[in-house]
Design a protein around this motif. Structure first.
Motif, PDB file in Angstrom:
ATOM      1  N   ILE A 150       0.889  -1.169   0.000  1.00 57.88           N
ATOM      2  CA  ILE A 150       0.000   0.000   0.000  1.00 57.88           C
ATOM      3  C   ILE A 150       0.923   1.214   0.000  1.00 57.88           C
ATOM      4  CG2 ILE A 150      -1.723   1.295   1.310  1.00 57.88           C
ATOM      5  CD1 ILE A 150      -2.619  -1.428   2.476  1.00 57.88           C
ATOM      6  N   THR A 151       0.650   2.172  -0.862  1.00 57.55           N
ATOM      7  CA  THR A 151       1.564   3.301  -1.008  1.00 57.55           C
ATOM      8  C   THR A 151       1.676   4.114   0.285  1.00 57.55           C
ATOM      9  OG1 THR A 151      -0.123   4.848  -1.788  1.00 57.55           O
ATOM     10  CG2 THR A 151       1.020   3.517  -3.463  1.00 57.55           C
ATOM     11  N   ARG A 152       2.856   4.715   0.459  1.00 56.32           N
ATOM     12  CA  ARG A 152       3.076   5.575   1.623  1.00 56.32           C
ATOM     13  C   ARG A 152       2.099   6.735   1.614  1.00 56.32           C
ATOM     14  NH1 ARG A 152       9.435   6.179   1.073  1.00 56.32           N
ATOM     15  NH2 ARG A 152       8.598   7.276  -0.701  1.00 56.32           N
ATOM     16  N   THR A 153       1.800   7.247   0.448  1.00 56.00           N
ATOM     17  CA  THR A 153       0.866   8.366   0.332  1.00 56.00           C
ATOM     18  C   THR A 153      -0.502   7.981   0.880  1.00 56.00           C
ATOM     19  OG1 THR A 153       2.051   9.149  -1.621  1.00 56.00           O
ATOM     20  CG2 THR A 153      -0.180  10.004  -1.277  1.00 56.00           C
ATOM     21  N   THR A 154      -0.983   6.812   0.535  1.00 53.92           N
ATOM     22  CA  THR A 154      -2.285   6.351   1.032  1.00 53.92           C
ATOM     23  C   THR A 154      -2.255   6.236   2.547  1.00 53.92           C
ATOM     24  OG1 THR A 154      -2.758   5.153  -1.003  1.00 53.92           O
ATOM     25  CG2 THR A 154      -3.961   4.459   0.965  1.00 53.92           C
ATOM     26  N   ILE A 155      -1.192   5.657   3.072  1.00 55.53           N
ATOM     27  CA  ILE A 155      -1.092   5.501   4.526  1.00 55.53           C
ATOM     28  C   ILE A 155      -1.039   6.864   5.203  1.00 55.53           C
ATOM     29  CG2 ILE A 155       0.352   4.623   6.410  1.00 55.53           C
ATOM     30  CD1 ILE A 155       1.240   2.375   4.426  1.00 55.53           C
ATOM     31  N   LYS A 156      -0.202   7.759   4.697  1.00 60.49           N
ATOM     32  CA  LYS A 156      -0.058   9.080   5.304  1.00 60.49           C
ATOM     33  C   LYS A 156      -1.336   9.907   5.197  1.00 60.49           C
ATOM     34  CE  LYS A 156       4.927   9.500   4.957  1.00 60.49           C
ATOM     35  NZ  LYS A 156       6.052  10.267   4.425  1.00 60.49           N
ATOM     36  N   ASN A 157      -2.077   9.764   4.101  1.00 61.15           N
ATOM     37  CA  ASN A 157      -3.324  10.511   3.940  1.00 61.15           C
ATOM     38  C   ASN A 157      -4.394  10.052   4.921  1.00 61.15           C
ATOM     39  OD1 ASN A 157      -2.388  12.165   1.904  1.00 61.15           O
ATOM     40  ND2 ASN A 157      -3.199  10.887   0.265  1.00 61.15           N
ATOM     41  N   ASN A 158      -4.348   8.797   5.303  1.00 64.05           N
ATOM     42  CA  ASN A 158      -5.389   8.261   6.172  1.00 64.05           C
ATOM     43  C   ASN A 158      -4.983   8.172   7.637  1.00 64.05           C
ATOM     44  OD1 ASN A 158      -7.748   7.374   4.377  1.00 64.05           O
ATOM     45  ND2 ASN A 158      -5.920   6.793   3.252  1.00 64.05           N
ATOM     46  N   PHE A 159      -3.708   8.227   7.903  1.00 69.06           N
ATOM     47  CA  PHE A 159      -3.197   8.231   9.272  1.00 69.06           C
ATOM     48  C   PHE A 159      -2.256   9.422   9.381  1.00 69.06           C
ATOM     49  CE2 PHE A 159      -4.218   3.786   8.354  1.00 69.06           C
ATOM     50  CZ  PHE A 159      -5.026   3.471   9.447  1.00 69.06           C
ATOM     51  N   LYS A 160      -2.834  10.591   9.584  1.00 68.09           N
ATOM     52  CA  LYS A 160      -2.108  11.863   9.522  1.00 68.09           C
ATOM     53  C   LYS A 160      -0.923  11.941  10.490  1.00 68.09           C
ATOM     54  CE  LYS A 160      -5.229  13.877   6.805  1.00 68.09           C
ATOM     55  NZ  LYS A 160      -5.130  13.472   5.444  1.00 68.09           N
ATOM     56  N   THR A 161      -1.031  11.258  11.638  1.00 64.10           N
ATOM     57  CA  THR A 161       0.049  11.347  12.634  1.00 64.10           C
ATOM     58  C   THR A 161       1.060  10.219  12.495  1.00 64.10           C
ATOM     59  OG1 THR A 161      -1.301  10.169  14.246  1.00 64.10           O
ATOM     60  CG2 THR A 161      -1.378  12.580  14.302  1.00 64.10           C
ATOM     61  N   GLY A 162       0.982   9.482  11.406  1.00 66.01           N
ATOM     62  CA  GLY A 162       1.960   8.423  11.135  1.00 66.01           C
ATOM     63  C   GLY A 162       1.695   7.164  11.938  1.00 66.01           C
ATOM     64  N   VAL A 163       2.761   6.526  12.362  1.00 60.31           N
ATOM     65  CA  VAL A 163       2.667   5.260  13.090  1.00 60.31           C
ATOM     66  C   VAL A 163       1.819   5.405  14.367  1.00 60.31           C
ATOM     67  CG1 VAL A 163       3.986   3.467  14.282  1.00 60.31           C
ATOM     68  CG2 VAL A 163       4.786   4.339  12.092  1.00 60.31           C
ATOM     69  N   PRO A 164       1.986   6.467  15.168  1.00 58.97           N
ATOM     70  CA  PRO A 164       1.128   6.585  16.353  1.00 58.97           C
ATOM     71  C   PRO A 164      -0.362   6.639  16.008  1.00 58.97           C
ATOM     72  CG  PRO A 164       2.976   8.073  16.535  1.00 58.97           C
ATOM     73  CD  PRO A 164       3.002   7.504  15.131  1.00 58.97           C
ATOM     74  N   GLY A 165      -0.693   7.187  14.866  1.00 57.92           N
ATOM     75  CA  GLY A 165      -2.094   7.237  14.445  1.00 57.92           C
ATOM     76  C   GLY A 165      -2.646   5.873  14.093  1.00 57.92           C
ATOM     77  N   ILE A 166      -1.800   4.996  13.636  1.00 63.17           N
ATOM     78  CA  ILE A 166      -2.224   3.633  13.304  1.00 63.17           C
ATOM     79  C   ILE A 166      -2.463   2.854  14.587  1.00 63.17           C
ATOM     80  CG2 ILE A 166      -1.598   1.465  12.180  1.00 63.17           C
ATOM     81  CD1 ILE A 166       0.178   3.173  10.278  1.00 63.17           C
ATOM     82  N   VAL A 167      -1.558   3.047  15.547  1.00 64.00           N
ATOM     83  CA  VAL A 167      -1.660   2.329  16.817  1.00 64.00           C
ATOM     84  C   VAL A 167      -2.910   2.794  17.533  1.00 64.00           C
ATOM     85  CG1 VAL A 167      -0.579   1.939  19.079  1.00 64.00           C
ATOM     86  CG2 VAL A 167       0.817   2.049  17.026  1.00 64.00           C
TER      87      VAL A 167
END
Length: 51
Positions: free
Chosen positions: A34-51
């Motif tokens: 999954i592209t980094r852009t897609t991940i960053k667009n949906n989890f604005k705060t990066g890894v902490p946002g995913i957690v």
């Protein structure tokens, strides 16, 4: 972002963490295909946002 995509990202993050490796957006992207852009667009705060 679909529920499946979010699930894939979260599962990938957990797999990386279980291997005691550093969790980065780049590594999640590489493993989940999954592209980094897609991940960053949906989890604005990066890894902490995913957690």
């Amino acid at each position: 972002m679909t529920k499946d995509t979010k699930e894939i990202i979260i599962r990938t993050l957990l797999n990386i963490a279980s291997e005691s490796q550093k969790v980065t957006i780049e590594e999640i992207s590489k493993r989940s295909h999954i592209t980094r852009t897609t991940i960053k667009n949906n989890f604005k705060t990066g890894v902490p946002g995913i957690v």
